[in-house]
Structures are given as C-alpha cells and as structure tokens.
Design a protein around this motif. Structure first.
Motif, PDB file in Angstrom:
ATOM      1  N   THR A  43      -7.675   3.319  -2.327  1.00  0.00           N
ATOM      2  CA  THR A  43      -8.566   2.169  -2.407  1.00  0.00           C
ATOM      3  C   THR A  43      -8.979   1.954  -3.852  1.00  0.00           C
ATOM      4  OG1 THR A  43     -10.572   3.487  -2.073  1.00  0.00           O
ATOM      5  CG2 THR A  43      -9.458   2.671  -0.099  1.00  0.00           C
ATOM      6  N   ALA A  44      -9.394   0.728  -4.154  1.00  0.00           N
ATOM      7  CA  ALA A  44      -9.875   0.395  -5.494  1.00  0.00           C
ATOM      8  C   ALA A  44     -10.744  -0.848  -5.388  1.00  0.00           C
ATOM      9  CB  ALA A  44      -8.710   0.155  -6.451  1.00  0.00           C
ATOM     10  N   ALA A  94      -0.407   3.660  -8.788  1.00  0.00           N
ATOM     11  CA  ALA A  94      -0.688   3.404 -10.206  1.00  0.00           C
ATOM     12  C   ALA A  94      -0.844   1.906 -10.470  1.00  0.00           C
ATOM     13  CB  ALA A  94       0.427   3.986 -11.063  1.00  0.00           C
ATOM     14  N   ALA A  95       0.027   1.086  -9.883  1.00  0.00           N
ATOM     15  CA  ALA A  95       0.000  -0.357 -10.133  1.00  0.00           C
ATOM     16  C   ALA A  95      -1.280  -0.997  -9.623  1.00  0.00           C
ATOM     17  CB  ALA A  95       1.215  -1.014  -9.477  1.00  0.00           C
ATOM     18  N   LEU A  96      -1.805  -0.483  -8.498  1.00  0.00           N
ATOM     19  CA  LEU A  96      -3.022  -1.048  -7.915  1.00  0.00           C
ATOM     20  C   LEU A  96      -4.271  -0.262  -8.293  1.00  0.00           C
ATOM     21  CD1 LEU A  96      -1.824  -1.993  -4.297  1.00  0.00           C
ATOM     22  CD2 LEU A  96      -1.630  -3.291  -6.425  1.00  0.00           C
ATOM     23  N   ARG A  97      -4.111   0.753  -9.138  1.00  0.00           N
ATOM     24  CA  ARG A  97      -5.227   1.582  -9.630  1.00  0.00           C
ATOM     25  C   ARG A  97      -6.012   2.200  -8.461  1.00  0.00           C
ATOM     26  NH1 ARG A  97      -5.943  -3.240 -12.111  1.00  0.00           N
ATOM     27  NH2 ARG A  97      -8.062  -3.497 -11.292  1.00  0.00           N
ATOM     28  N   LEU A  98      -5.285   2.782  -7.519  1.00  0.00           N
ATOM     29  CA  LEU A  98      -5.905   3.289  -6.299  1.00  0.00           C
ATOM     30  C   LEU A  98      -6.458   4.697  -6.469  1.00  0.00           C
ATOM     31  CD1 LEU A  98      -3.216   2.125  -3.694  1.00  0.00           C
ATOM     32  CD2 LEU A  98      -5.320   0.937  -4.364  1.00  0.00           C
ATOM     33  N   GLU A  99      -7.570   4.935  -5.781  1.00  0.00           N
ATOM     34  CA  GLU A  99      -8.150   6.258  -5.671  1.00  0.00           C
ATOM     35  C   GLU A  99      -7.884   6.799  -4.266  1.00  0.00           C
ATOM     36  OE1 GLU A  99      -9.511   7.936  -8.069  1.00  0.00           O
ATOM     37  OE2 GLU A  99      -9.438   6.313  -9.541  1.00  0.00           O
ATOM     38  N   ALA A 147       5.537  -0.797   8.688  1.00  0.00           N
ATOM     39  CA  ALA A 147       5.294  -1.744   7.604  1.00  0.00           C
ATOM     40  C   ALA A 147       4.131  -1.234   6.754  1.00  0.00           C
ATOM     41  CB  ALA A 147       4.981  -3.134   8.172  1.00  0.00           C
ATOM     42  N   TRP A 148       3.845  -1.981   5.682  1.00  0.00           N
ATOM     43  CA  TRP A 148       2.713  -1.703   4.804  1.00  0.00           C
ATOM     44  C   TRP A 148       1.946  -2.998   4.596  1.00  0.00           C
ATOM     45  CZ3 TRP A 148       1.334   3.006   2.530  1.00  0.00           C
ATOM     46  CH2 TRP A 148       2.244   4.053   2.696  1.00  0.00           C
ATOM     47  N   CYS A 149       0.692  -2.854   4.185  1.00  0.00           N
ATOM     48  CA  CYS A 149      -0.078  -4.043   3.815  1.00  0.00           C
ATOM     49  C   CYS A 149      -1.046  -3.687   2.703  1.00  0.00           C
ATOM     50  CB  CYS A 149      -0.829  -4.615   5.014  1.00  0.00           C
ATOM     51  SG  CYS A 149      -2.179  -3.582   5.609  1.00  0.00           S
ATOM     52  N   VAL A 150      -1.453  -4.712   1.963  1.00  0.00           N
ATOM     53  CA  VAL A 150      -2.560  -4.603   1.023  1.00  0.00           C
ATOM     54  C   VAL A 150      -3.684  -5.465   1.580  1.00  0.00           C
ATOM     55  CG1 VAL A 150      -3.401  -5.060  -1.305  1.00  0.00           C
ATOM     56  CG2 VAL A 150      -1.069  -4.202  -0.964  1.00  0.00           C
ATOM     57  N   ASP A 151      -4.824  -4.860   1.867  1.00  0.00           N
ATOM     58  CA  ASP A 151      -5.996  -5.582   2.336  1.00  0.00           C
ATOM     59  C   ASP A 151      -6.949  -5.783   1.164  1.00  0.00           C
ATOM     60  OD1 ASP A 151      -5.012  -5.669   4.875  1.00  0.00           O
ATOM     61  OD2 ASP A 151      -6.356  -4.144   5.707  1.00  0.00           O
ATOM     62  N   VAL A 152      -7.351  -7.024   0.940  1.00  0.00           N
ATOM     63  CA  VAL A 152      -8.285  -7.379  -0.129  1.00  0.00           C
ATOM     64  C   VAL A 152      -9.540  -7.938   0.516  1.00  0.00           C
ATOM     65  CG1 VAL A 152      -8.708  -8.842  -2.130  1.00  0.00           C
ATOM     66  CG2 VAL A 152      -6.433  -7.859  -1.759  1.00  0.00           C
ATOM     67  N   THR A 153     -10.692  -7.372   0.189  1.00  0.00           N
ATOM     68  CA  THR A 153     -11.960  -7.776   0.781  1.00  0.00           C
ATOM     69  C   THR A 153     -12.901  -8.255  -0.313  1.00  0.00           C
ATOM     70  OG1 THR A 153     -11.683  -6.085   2.494  1.00  0.00           O
ATOM     71  CG2 THR A 153     -13.871  -7.044   2.248  1.00  0.00           C
ATOM     72  N   THR A 154     -13.566  -9.383  -0.050  1.00  0.00           N
ATOM     73  CA  THR A 154     -14.573  -9.893  -0.975  1.00  0.00           C
ATOM     74  C   THR A 154     -15.942  -9.342  -0.584  1.00  0.00           C
ATOM     75  OG1 THR A 154     -15.063 -11.864   0.344  1.00  0.00           O
ATOM     76  CG2 THR A 154     -13.254 -12.027  -1.239  1.00  0.00           C
ATOM     77  N   PHE A 177     -14.352  -7.551  -5.707  1.00  0.00           N
ATOM     78  CA  PHE A 177     -13.252  -7.396  -4.758  1.00  0.00           C
ATOM     79  C   PHE A 177     -12.999  -5.918  -4.509  1.00  0.00           C
ATOM     80  CE2 PHE A 177     -12.283 -11.332  -7.101  1.00  0.00           C
ATOM     81  CZ  PHE A 177     -12.232 -12.237  -6.050  1.00  0.00           C
ATOM     82  N   MET A 178     -12.581  -5.608  -3.291  1.00  0.00           N
ATOM     83  CA  MET A 178     -12.099  -4.271  -2.961  1.00  0.00           C
ATOM     84  C   MET A 178     -10.734  -4.422  -2.318  1.00  0.00           C
ATOM     85  SD  MET A 178     -15.490  -2.320  -1.468  1.00  0.00           S
ATOM     86  CE  MET A 178     -14.559  -0.781  -1.419  1.00  0.00           C
ATOM     87  N   TRP A 179      -9.859  -3.444  -2.531  1.00  0.00           N
ATOM     88  CA  TRP A 179      -8.539  -3.505  -1.905  1.00  0.00           C
ATOM     89  C   TRP A 179      -8.043  -2.112  -1.564  1.00  0.00           C
ATOM     90  CZ3 TRP A 179      -9.560  -5.065  -6.925  1.00  0.00           C
ATOM     91  CH2 TRP A 179      -9.004  -4.286  -7.955  1.00  0.00           C
ATOM     92  N   GLU A 180      -7.117  -2.077  -0.599  1.00  0.00           N
ATOM     93  CA  GLU A 180      -6.533  -0.817  -0.175  1.00  0.00           C
ATOM     94  C   GLU A 180      -5.087  -1.056   0.226  1.00  0.00           C
ATOM     95  OE1 GLU A 180      -9.085   0.336   3.026  1.00  0.00           O
ATOM     96  OE2 GLU A 180      -7.906  -0.730   4.529  1.00  0.00           O
ATOM     97  N   LEU A 181      -4.287  -0.041   0.024  1.00  0.00           N
ATOM     98  CA  LEU A 181      -2.893  -0.042   0.468  1.00  0.00           C
ATOM     99  C   LEU A 181      -2.837   0.763   1.752  1.00  0.00           C
ATOM    100  CD1 LEU A 181       0.134  -0.652  -0.021  1.00  0.00           C
ATOM    101  CD2 LEU A 181       0.241   1.474  -1.352  1.00  0.00           C
ATOM    102  N   ARG A 182      -2.366   0.123   2.824  1.00  0.00           N
ATOM    103  CA  ARG A 182      -2.457   0.719   4.158  1.00  0.00           C
ATOM    104  C   ARG A 182      -1.093   0.734   4.842  1.00  0.00           C
ATOM    105  NH1 ARG A 182      -6.264   1.359   8.379  1.00  0.00           N
ATOM    106  NH2 ARG A 182      -7.944   0.862   6.903  1.00  0.00           N
ATOM    107  N   ARG A 183      -0.786   1.843   5.507  1.00  0.00           N
ATOM    108  CA  ARG A 183       0.406   1.953   6.337  1.00  0.00           C
ATOM    109  C   ARG A 183       0.109   1.357   7.712  1.00  0.00           C
ATOM    110  NH1 ARG A 183       4.083   6.039   5.558  1.00  0.00           N
ATOM    111  NH2 ARG A 183       2.436   7.251   4.544  1.00  0.00           N
ATOM    112  N   ILE A 184       1.043   0.589   8.245  1.00  0.00           N
ATOM    113  CA  ILE A 184       0.889   0.005   9.573  1.00  0.00           C
ATOM    114  C   ILE A 184       1.862   0.698  10.523  1.00  0.00           C
ATOM    115  CG2 ILE A 184       1.086  -2.086  10.965  1.00  0.00           C
ATOM    116  CD1 ILE A 184       0.350  -3.686   8.532  1.00  0.00           C
ATOM    117  N   GLY A 185       1.333   1.338  11.546  1.00  0.00           N
ATOM    118  CA  GLY A 185       2.167   2.015  12.527  1.00  0.00           C
ATOM    119  C   GLY A 185       2.891   3.202  11.928  1.00  0.00           C
TER     120      GLY A 185
END
Length: 210
Positions: free
Chosen positions: A149-150, A134-139, A167-174, A155-163
């Motif tokens: 992703t959103a 909800a906070a990152l407005r992800l689909e 851990a977790w990460c947010v990837d932001v792409t221009t 800009f595009m971004w996604e919330l991704r699980r690592i392993g």
C-alpha cells in the motif's frame, strides 16, 4: 495510446502483428470502452475481437509484449509496413470494444471516499512483483492478498491479487471529503495503469465503486 507486439509463438522474439489500443474514459476517469486497430497481413484494421481475446486468452498474452511508440514504429518498419501512422491516422482505423457501464455503489449521502479499481489480466512473477512494488512505492501490508500500500496528496492505493492466480488490480481511494483534483486523479490512474502494463499485465477496465 498503448502499443503491443504479437509474435507467432510464445518465446519467438520476432513480432508478427502490432496492436494499438486506447482506453475511452468517462468524465470520472472510469473506462467506457477500448478503441483498437491491428496491423496484420499487410494492412491496418479495427481489432475489437483481438482486444477481447487478449484479455481472456492466457496463450495469446504469452505472445504479447507491451512496448512504447518508438518500438512499435521500429517493428512495423521491419515487418514491411512502412511508417507508423500518427495518432490521428491510427484512430481512423479504430473500432470500439464497449465496456460494461454500471452506476457506482451509493454508500450514503455523507462525504464518502471514492474507490477506483484498475483491473489487469495476467500474472506477476517474483521479479515483476518486486518491480511493481518499486514503481508504485508500496509498503508491506498485513493482508496476504495485498502486495503493498502507499499514499500521497489525499490518495491511497494498493496492489491486490484477485482470486488464486486469476488477476491483479490496483485500487485507488480518495480521502473522504478531501476535494481531490480531478486532473491529479486522472494522472495517478494513468501512471499506475501504465506502470503495471509495462510489467506484462494487460489492463482490462477502470471501475469506480463509490
């Protein structure tokens, strides 16, 4: 600045220590280090060792709560530490934990997209994961490793699980060749870092891959 309350034991609602951190950013908004100070045993002191431990020790993270400045000030007063110093006063106690500096991967001479990664230590439960979406407005995403992703304003971004529960990460792409405003990029990275930090994960670094 980021404020954390640290209890003596997991599940203890009363804080025993206070940690204050501030990410040191390069011009491209990647992280060069983390400045920190902690209030413990009645005084403030630099806390690079505690900063490192927070990101490597799940047991310590179980005793940590991310808070805002008013909550930190209230906790300090209850602990007998008096008034919380202003930001300049806190910086006087800071010591720096440097972060690895590597050149971004060169993917060619053409106008390439830039990808930034905000890495977090810790895990998200189902409720926190829903709040993160909800906070990152992800689909929803097709990739099971991606929580959603959103995108907006180039800009595009996604919330991704690592392993597997690592851990977790947010990837932001221009957008390639989009000429996105540097200030807008910094504001977006800051918002995403604080949004996920508020859900219990600890930001580790901000890297650029291209």
């Amino acid at each position: 600045m980021d404020y954390y309350l640290i209890s003596a034991a997991a599940g203890d609602p009363e804080p025993a220590e206070i940690l204050v951190e501030e990410f040191v950013l390069n011009d491209d908004h990647t992280a060069a280090g983390i400045d920190s100070a902690a209030w413990r045993a009645g005084s403030w002191a630099g806390a690079p060792a505690l900063t490192r431990e927070l990101r490597s020790d799940a047991g310590l993270r179980a005793r940590v709560t991310a808070v805002d400045r008013p909550a930190a000030a209230e906790a300090l007063a209850l602990l007998g530490g008096g008034e919380l110093p202003d930001e300049a006063g806190l910086r006087a106690h800071f010591q720096r934990q440097p972060l690895p500096a590597e050149s971004p991967l060169d993917l060619g001479s053409g106008p390439a997209a830039r990808r930034y990664r905000i890495l977090f230590a810790g895990q998200l439960g189902e409720r926190e994961l829903a709040d993160a979406r909800a906070a990152l407005r992800l689909e929803p995403a097709a990739d099971p490793r991606v929580a959603g992703t959103a995108g907006a304003d180039g800009f595009m971004w996604e919330l991704r699980r690592i392993g597997a529960d690592i851990a977790w990460c947010v990837d932001v792409t221009t957008r390639p060749g989009g000429g996105q405003d540097v200030t807008a990029l910094g504001a977006l990275l800051h918002h995403h870092r604080q949004a996920i930090r508020g859900l219990g994960l600890i930001p580790v670094t901000i890297e650029r891959f291209a």
